[in-house]
Design an enzyme around this catalytic site. Sequence first.
Site: not given
Length: 300
Positions: A65, A205
């Site tokens: 992603d 992240d």
Amino acid sequence: MMDLALLGCGGSMPMTYRRLSSMLINFRGRKVLIDCGEGTQVAIRSIGWGFKTIDYICISHFHGDHTVGIPGLLGTIGNSGRTEPLTIIGPEGIKAVIDGLRVICPYLPYEVRIIEAPKESINLYDNMKLETLELKHSAPCIGYRFDVKRRAKFSVESAEKNEVPKILWSRLQKGADLEYEGKIYKPAMVLGEDREGIRLSFITDSRPLVTIPTFIENSDLFVCEGTYGNDDDRVKAIANCHMTFREAAEIAKEGKVKEMLLTHFSPAMMLPEQYIMNAREVFENTVLGEDGLIKNLSFK
């Protein structure tokens, strides 16, 4: 001075209502892209900023992603007429990932340079510096900070005190050392106190780390992942190495940032606005990301 577009604010997979987390910086007509998931090309085209002047692609980590859109984007940049080298920056292992992705775009009209796991700051442009921070995720991951330095204001008092000829004032103010009539003159001789620049931080992240608040300290804008909005999802956040809205807000507060922009929402979180107060209870100046959101950061 610096425009930025949140191209998408989703994590894990693109949805019909939400593109993947990615951000494009426009700095004096040159561009830096952060992360490049599936559909990033479409997101860039939707805001009309163009492809040819993308000089850097900063990848936080290898998950699809954040990387699957790279081959198509590189091809589109080539089709836009670019011939100048383009640099991709990322964590340890990024070279192998890019080499693999480029199997389907081996021929480009420009050179692709790769900087893997940078240990020192990188001067992207004349007065924009990039710093990185190792994060905690399920794959090697780094955060990014962009610092734009502002030149000190011209000081007549300093120039006269240092007996600088007026003919040199303008050129010294632009930052060049000069020799005149056998004497060296430096910019500091005509400048006053330093002025506050612009700081932009990007963290995704990751789980919260004690190193993050110092890294993002005093940022004008802190772009941070908020994969989970509900406080009850903290167990999931820990298991998957992500953050909740409240955890991100605690980092923003400790880092004394001016504004936080939340992004990278879980596909399961249909309405992030339902949980915004979980962040604002801790850090009031929190904004929810949305696809195509454009912000401007300027000198004070």
